[in-house]
Design an enzyme around this catalytic site. Structure first.
Site, PDB file in Angstrom:
ATOM      1  N   ASN A   7      -5.398 -14.966 -10.096  1.00 17.82           N
ATOM      2  CA  ASN A   7      -5.481 -14.014 -11.206  1.00 17.82           C
ATOM      3  C   ASN A   7      -4.691 -12.760 -10.831  1.00 17.82           C
ATOM      4  OD1 ASN A   7      -6.161 -12.219 -13.204  1.00 17.82           O
ATOM      5  ND2 ASN A   7      -8.358 -12.543 -13.055  1.00 17.82           N
ATOM      6  N   CYS A  10      -5.972  -9.071 -13.920  1.00 11.31           N
ATOM      7  CA  CYS A  10      -7.301  -8.570 -14.267  1.00 11.31           C
ATOM      8  C   CYS A  10      -7.218  -7.124 -14.742  1.00 11.31           C
ATOM      9  CB  CYS A  10      -8.230  -8.659 -13.066  1.00 11.31           C
ATOM     10  SG  CYS A  10      -9.884  -8.049 -13.430  1.00 11.31           S
ATOM     11  N   LYS A  46      -2.677 -16.877 -13.369  1.00  9.77           N
ATOM     12  CA  LYS A  46      -3.215 -16.377 -14.638  1.00  9.77           C
ATOM     13  C   LYS A  46      -2.502 -15.085 -14.998  1.00  9.77           C
ATOM     14  CE  LYS A  46      -7.549 -15.892 -17.098  1.00  9.77           C
ATOM     15  NZ  LYS A  46      -9.008 -16.022 -16.949  1.00  9.77           N
ATOM     16  N   ASN A  73      -5.068 -13.921 -19.766  1.00  6.08           N
ATOM     17  CA  ASN A  73      -6.244 -13.182 -19.347  1.00  6.08           C
ATOM     18  C   ASN A  73      -6.726 -12.322 -20.519  1.00  6.08           C
ATOM     19  OD1 ASN A  73      -8.237 -11.959 -17.759  1.00  6.08           O
ATOM     20  ND2 ASN A  73      -6.894 -11.815 -15.988  1.00  6.08           N
ATOM     21  N   THR A  74      -7.723 -11.525 -20.273  1.00  3.92           N
ATOM     22  CA  THR A  74      -8.264 -10.662 -21.320  1.00  3.92           C
ATOM     23  C   THR A  74      -7.265  -9.573 -21.705  1.00  3.92           C
ATOM     24  OG1 THR A  74      -9.321  -9.305 -19.631  1.00  3.92           O
ATOM     25  CG2 THR A  74     -10.657 -11.055 -20.632  1.00  3.92           C
ATOM     26  N   GLY A 125      -8.330 -18.029 -24.115  1.00  6.98           N
ATOM     27  CA  GLY A 125      -8.393 -16.816 -24.913  1.00  6.98           C
ATOM     28  C   GLY A 125      -8.889 -17.115 -26.315  1.00  6.98           C
ATOM     29  N   GLY A 126     -10.163 -16.940 -26.526  1.00  7.62           N
ATOM     30  CA  GLY A 126     -10.727 -17.078 -27.863  1.00  7.62           C
ATOM     31  C   GLY A 126     -11.056 -18.486 -28.293  1.00  7.62           C
ATOM     32  N   THR A 148     -15.469 -17.100 -22.714  1.00  4.72           N
ATOM     33  CA  THR A 148     -16.437 -16.224 -23.372  1.00  4.72           C
ATOM     34  C   THR A 148     -17.465 -16.995 -24.194  1.00  4.72           C
ATOM     35  OG1 THR A 148     -14.809 -14.452 -23.399  1.00  4.72           O
ATOM     36  CG2 THR A 148     -16.670 -14.239 -24.908  1.00  4.72           C
TER      37      THR A 148
END
Length: 187
Positions: A7, A10, A46, A73-74, A125-126, A148
């Site tokens: 990652n 972040c 990521k 990632n977010t 993502g989503g 999530t």
């Protein structure tokens, strides 16, 4: 260990401007260091959704030893609790995830898969339904990650898989690989 995800993106840091994944050079540096300590283990990197040239960073990551990519990632965001008058995400802001970021993730997967055909991409993502998974595959992901949605529903991945199977069965799709990168251009 089947694979390793590195990652480099972040957003839950005090200094978000120092995120490795916004620089091809920094991403390469991290991956070269990781590659020294891993033997024959596939490495997925990521990447962030908001890098200026995501395909350039992805290309650099692959050149530095990444086997594939996890996109995305977010998204850096801010959520506020009006009652306490305090931020809900760490460090005054942080990573926003869930359904709100799906269009951003789809765009990233689509752009990178077009720039780097054949590179393994895990689309994240989503993703909260079988249809969301289909959309990730159509955009060019070769696999789909669910994050999530499992916070509220720990078995969400099992439901999403069943929904994906039903979607495919209704449309005569024998294998999800038939969907990968099959987004038709708009007219």
């Amino acid at each position: 260990l089947v694979a390793l995800e590195v990652n480099v993106s972040c957003p839950n840091l005090d200094d978000r401007s120092r995120m490795f994944g916004h620089s091809a050079e920094s991403t390469v540096g991290v991956l070269r260091e990781v590659a020294i300590h891993t033997d024959n283990v596939p490495i997925f990197v990521k990447l962030p959704p908001n890098a200026f040239d995501l395909a350039e960073i992805a290309t650099a990551a692959l050149g530095a030893g990444a086997t594939g990519l996890t996109l995305v990632n977010t998204v850096p965001g801010l959520a506020i609790d009006a009652e306490t008058r305090r931020p809900c995400l760490g460090a005054g802001g942080g990573g926003l995830s869930g359904p709100a970021i799906k269009p951003i993730a789809l765009r990233a997967v689509w752009e990178v898969s077009r720039a780097l055909p054949g590179v393994p991409i895990i689309g994240t993502g989503g993703v909260a339904s079988g249809t969301d998974a289909v959309e990730m595959l159509l955009a060019g992901a070769s696999a789909v990650g669910v994050g999530t949605a499992t916070f509220r529903e720990p078995s969400a991945t099992l439901r999403i898989r069943r929904e994906l199977e039903r979607w495919c069965a209704r449309r005569g799709v024998a294998a999800v690989s038939e969907l990968v990168g099959r987004l038709e251009e708009s007219r």
